[in-house]
Design a protein around this motif. Sequence first.
Motif, PDB file in Angstrom:
ATOM      1  N   SER A  88       3.107  -6.757   7.344  1.00  0.00           N
ATOM      2  CA  SER A  88       3.085  -5.609   6.421  1.00  0.00           C
ATOM      3  C   SER A  88       1.818  -5.989   5.523  1.00  0.00           C
ATOM      4  O   SER A  88       2.379  -5.588   3.796  1.00  0.00           O
ATOM      5  CB  SER A  88       4.182  -5.998   5.474  1.00  0.00           C
ATOM      6  N   LEU A  91       0.198 -11.821   3.653  1.00  0.00           N
ATOM      7  CA  LEU A  91       0.687 -12.114   2.199  1.00  0.00           C
ATOM      8  C   LEU A  91      -0.086 -13.435   1.562  1.00  0.00           C
ATOM      9  O   LEU A  91       0.576 -13.267   0.689  1.00  0.00           O
ATOM     10  CB  LEU A  91       1.812 -12.957   2.646  1.00  0.00           C
ATOM     11  N   GLU A  98      -0.067  -6.530  -6.126  1.00  0.00           N
ATOM     12  CA  GLU A  98       1.143  -6.472  -4.568  1.00  0.00           C
ATOM     13  C   GLU A  98       1.799  -7.823  -5.037  1.00  0.00           C
ATOM     14  O   GLU A  98       2.760  -7.931  -5.055  1.00  0.00           O
ATOM     15  CB  GLU A  98       0.881  -5.824  -3.382  1.00  0.00           C
ATOM     16  N   TRP A 102       5.470  -9.452  -5.821  1.00  0.00           N
ATOM     17  CA  TRP A 102       6.649  -9.836  -4.984  1.00  0.00           C
ATOM     18  C   TRP A 102       6.769 -11.681  -5.547  1.00  0.00           C
ATOM     19  O   TRP A 102       7.866 -12.052  -5.506  1.00  0.00           O
ATOM     20  CB  TRP A 102       5.615 -10.501  -4.254  1.00  0.00           C
ATOM     21  N   LEU A 240      14.974 -10.066  -2.238  1.00  0.00           N
ATOM     22  CA  LEU A 240      13.690  -9.250  -1.710  1.00  0.00           C
ATOM     23  C   LEU A 240      14.752  -8.009  -1.343  1.00  0.00           C
ATOM     24  O   LEU A 240      13.896  -6.972  -2.000  1.00  0.00           O
ATOM     25  CB  LEU A 240      13.321  -9.722  -0.573  1.00  0.00           C
ATOM     26  N   GLN A 245      11.623  -4.087  -1.712  1.00  0.00           N
ATOM     27  CA  GLN A 245      11.004  -4.692  -0.883  1.00  0.00           C
ATOM     28  C   GLN A 245      10.967  -4.348   0.701  1.00  0.00           C
ATOM     29  O   GLN A 245      12.524  -3.745   0.923  1.00  0.00           O
ATOM     30  CB  GLN A 245      10.922  -6.447   0.123  1.00  0.00           C
ATOM     31  N   SER A 246       9.948  -3.347   1.297  1.00  0.00           N
ATOM     32  CA  SER A 246      10.353  -3.161   2.890  1.00  0.00           C
ATOM     33  C   SER A 246      10.485  -3.771   3.610  1.00  0.00           C
ATOM     34  O   SER A 246      10.509  -5.071   3.967  1.00  0.00           O
ATOM     35  CB  SER A 246       9.457  -2.766   3.325  1.00  0.00           C
ATOM     36  N   ARG A 249       8.348  -5.840   4.910  1.00  0.00           N
ATOM     37  CA  ARG A 249       7.683  -7.152   3.467  1.00  0.00           C
ATOM     38  C   ARG A 249       8.641  -7.936   4.078  1.00  0.00           C
ATOM     39  O   ARG A 249       8.439  -9.130   3.344  1.00  0.00           O
ATOM     40  CB  ARG A 249       7.336  -6.691   2.767  1.00  0.00           C
ATOM     41  N   ILE A 250      10.136  -7.967   3.683  1.00  0.00           N
ATOM     42  CA  ILE A 250      10.969  -8.388   3.612  1.00  0.00           C
ATOM     43  C   ILE A 250      11.021  -9.950   5.079  1.00  0.00           C
ATOM     44  O   ILE A 250      11.170 -11.293   4.761  1.00  0.00           O
ATOM     45  CB  ILE A 250      12.116  -8.303   3.952  1.00  0.00           C
ATOM     46  N   THR A 253       8.087 -11.968   4.821  1.00  0.00           N
ATOM     47  CA  THR A 253       7.635 -12.932   4.030  1.00  0.00           C
ATOM     48  C   THR A 253       9.348 -13.982   3.909  1.00  0.00           C
ATOM     49  O   THR A 253       8.221 -15.595   4.030  1.00  0.00           O
ATOM     50  CB  THR A 253       8.540 -12.314   2.407  1.00  0.00           C
TER      51      THR A 253
END
Length: 455
Positions: A88, A91, A98, A102, A240, A245-246, A249-250, A253
């Motif tokens: 994603s 990070l 962004e 986050w 998240l 969050q998508s 992305r989750i 993360t």
Amino acid sequence: MTRDFVDSSASIPGPRGGVDGLADIAAAGGLHNYQLRLHAEYGPVVRFALPGAETAVSVADPVLLEATAKIDERPDKLFEFLAPLQESGNLQTIPEEEHTPWRRVLLSVLAGRRSHEAHFGQFVNLACGLADQWAEASSQGPIALQQNLSTLSLRMICEYALGSGTASPEQAEQIVSAFEDVLTEQLARLYHVEMPGTDEERAVRAQQALTYLRAVVDDVLAAHQSGAQQSDSSDLIAALADAGQSPARIRDTVLMTMLAAHHTTGVAISWTLYLLAQHPDAAERVAEELDRVLGDRLAPDYADLKHLTYLTMVLKESMRLYPPGPYGAREATEELHIGDYTITAGTTIFYPIWAVHLNPEYWPSPELFRPERFSAEESAARPRLAYIPFGVGPRSCEGASLATIEAELTLAILLRRFRFELAAEHPVVSIERFVLWAADDIWMNLTARQPVELC
């Protein structure tokens, strides 16, 4: 008038020559030692060649670091090696617009007391389980601290990040093994070191492990979304997801949080035990504090940690001498004035954490282990950025408070149960492997302080 990059950096002292600095870094025994040498020779602000940056400016003075404390940008090239682990966007280098929301979500969980208390009981169980294993194994010879404690720290962060996703011991073992495969490949690429197996074999194994880890997180996320797994705002995945969050992305993360915590907390604990083994007076003072605070208990409650003030000072002094996260970097987003120097936008600002922690101007006799440096009185007399084991500013480690709780809890349980003595036949030599590691681990002989039935 703003000067261009070459002019501004040229006025800063430092070594000249070398394409990317790799040869000089290797000759010094790693970036830690190289930075110490540079700042000892050239002063608190140094210009040097760094792989992934045209030129970097390293700052080892906490007062001068204040000029960089609000930067919310990392150099892309320095963190490219992490990109294959994330789908994603990297990070470590996502843009500020962004990164800010986050990070806010992460801090609401990772730095939240409610979240810490919700998982504290399981952390105790895991640490007590390790202590039980050590009690049984210690009769057979010395224990390898870093190997064992890194596995413990990964188990803790897996439980924290995945909750019921690590319900069985078997799955926890699979996760530990998968992370080892991923890390082995990444470290081989990053440090150009020899690792078991061929390049192709390691690459295939690492990709299979990464696919498995992503599937584990996806299963937990799916259970949360379907309502099959109960979660609340103290859970990382739930927070998240609730923040919009998508799924990618989750997943990234959670995996990055687990990756970052895999070795760092474990090595911080092991270096602390290493230092206490060499300073029996400090070890005895910790033991007396634990006896006083815990009474007839071998494991602390969450509320006990705030009363373990000397243990906290010992941990901080250990992370000053052996910072688990050895360095950081930012990219100047505008012209900066650091001391007598002008730094133009786009310059890589390097944070040499070890050199900052050993700066004799703020740490008298910096090589000595002296936990009293972190008394309230001495701490108040130092600049706030003289001690930065978790980094600086808006890109500092979101898991700092969680890592501290895990380390204090584990140290309390282990030091309540055992006395630690360095194994004479295993010398300890620090090396750089993403974190500050011991080349052949830290081997200790353990003797019991308290009977196991008190646990």
